[in-house]
Design an enzyme around this catalytic site. Structure first.
Site, short mmCIF file in Angstrom:
data_model
loop_
_atom_site.label_atom_id
_atom_site.label_comp_id
_atom_site.label_asym_id
_atom_site.label_seq_id
_atom_site.Cartn_x
_atom_site.Cartn_y
_atom_site.Cartn_z
CG ASP A 12 -1.99 -1.10 1.18
OD1 ASP A 12 -1.97 -1.93 0.25
OD2 ASP A 12 -2.83 -1.16 2.12
CG ASP A 50 -6.52 -0.08 1.19
OD1 ASP A 50 -6.77 -1.27 1.47
OD2 ASP A 50 -6.94 0.88 1.88
CG HIS A 52 -11.27 0.86 0.25
ND1 HIS A 52 -11.28 -0.46 0.63
CD2 HIS A 52 -10.35 1.47 1.04
CE1 HIS A 52 -10.39 -0.64 1.60
NE2 HIS A 52 -9.81 0.51 1.87
CG HIS A 56 -14.89 -0.10 1.74
ND1 HIS A 56 -14.19 -0.20 2.90
CD2 HIS A 56 -14.88 -1.35 1.18
CE1 HIS A 56 -13.77 -1.45 3.05
NE2 HIS A 56 -14.16 -2.16 2.01
CG HIS A 85 -8.52 5.04 2.93
ND1 HIS A 85 -9.47 4.81 3.88
CD2 HIS A 85 -7.96 3.84 2.65
CE1 HIS A 85 -9.48 3.53 4.18
NE2 HIS A 85 -8.59 2.90 3.45
CE LYS A 110 -4.01 -4.41 1.18
NZ LYS A 110 -4.69 -3.37 1.97
CB CYS A 155 -2.10 -2.94 5.24
SG CYS A 155 -3.83 -2.38 5.10
C1 VGL Z 1 -4.65 0.63 5.75
C2 VGL Z 1 -6.25 1.49 7.12
C3 VGL Z 1 -7.20 1.35 6.13
C4 VGL Z 1 -3.21 0.25 5.57
C5 VGL Z 1 -5.59 0.47 4.74
O1 VGL Z 1 -2.73 0.20 4.41
O2 VGL Z 1 -2.53 0.00 6.59
N1 VGL Z 1 -4.99 1.12 6.93
N2 VGL Z 1 -6.85 0.85 4.94
ZN ZN Z 2 -8.27 0.85 3.37
#
Ligand code: VGL
Ligand code: ZN
Length: 202
Positions: A12, A50, A52, A56, A85, A110, A155
């Site tokens: 990410d 990430d 979404h 979401h 996000h 994901k 993550c």
């Molecule tokens: C993440 C919060 C929400 C991460 C992703 O990449 O750690 N944290 N979505």
């Molecule tokens: Zn996320």
């Protein structure tokens, strides 16, 4: 070059997790240069993204009256509500412009189902729905994974714990990660990773 059985998983490294982004992680952009170097050392490199939909269920804005960073109960367990996000197709969901993405052979997305979040690169937050990354790594002969990226305590940690549970040898390079650290979540994640046999290195 590392052995043929070793993969680097870059978690990410996206604009929304870097300074100026919707869910900025302090110093998130500082790790990009080191990760670019690491990508040239591993025979197998996968990036996660990430990804979404705007509706979401992990977004606070989709729960009227709920504050960002509060926790709700979902059918699969507790879920932190985040600022919106990494919405599919937006600049915030793109990789950091400095990330040299070309050495990666695999990009795995994901968190694309509205009703379930997916911190881990391997399983969604019910801990059972697979993303497919395990199959990709196994069919490429991988037995050891090194994890870097954002965020250490969400993550990256969830991915490391799942990888250990699946039987991979797991190393997290903490110097190539940055954390959100929500209410002690970093210390908690480090303790869980150590207990699961994950190697934490700088
Ligand atoms: C993440 C919060 C929400 C991460 C992703 O990449 O750690 N944290 N979505
Ligand atoms: Zn996320």
């Amino acid at each position: 070059m590392r052995s043929e059985t070793e993969a680097l998983i870059v978690i990410d490294v996206q604009n929304d997790f870097c300074p100026g982004g919707a869910l900025a992680v302090a110093g998130g952009d500082e790790i990009v240069g080191r990760i670019n170097g690491l990508m040239t050392e591993f025979p197998v490199v996968a990036l996660t993204q990430d990804w979404h939909p705007a509706d979401h269920s992990s977004f606070a804005v989709n729960h009227p009256g709920a504050a960002a960073f509060s926790v709700i109960e979902m059918p699969y367990g507790p879920q932190v509500l985040w600022p919106a996000h990494c919405v599919q197709g937006t600049p915030g969901a793109g990789f950091h412009a400095g990330l040299a993405t070309h050495p990666a052979q695999m990009v795995i997305r994901k968190g694309f189902r509205s009703m379930i979040d997916s911190y881990s690169a391997f399983f969604e937050n019910d801990r059972t729905t697979p993303t497919g990354l395990e199959g990709y790594l196994r069919t490429r002969g991988i037995s050891a994974v090194t994890l870097v990226g954002l965020a250490t305590d969400f993550c990256v940690a969830y991915s490391a714990l799942d990888a250990a549970r699946l039987g991979f040898a797991v190393t997290v390079l903490e110097g190539a990660c940055r954390a959100i650290d929500l209410d002690g979540s970093l210390a908690d994640a480090q303790a869980k990773m150590r207990a699961a046999g994950v190697r934490l290195e700088e």
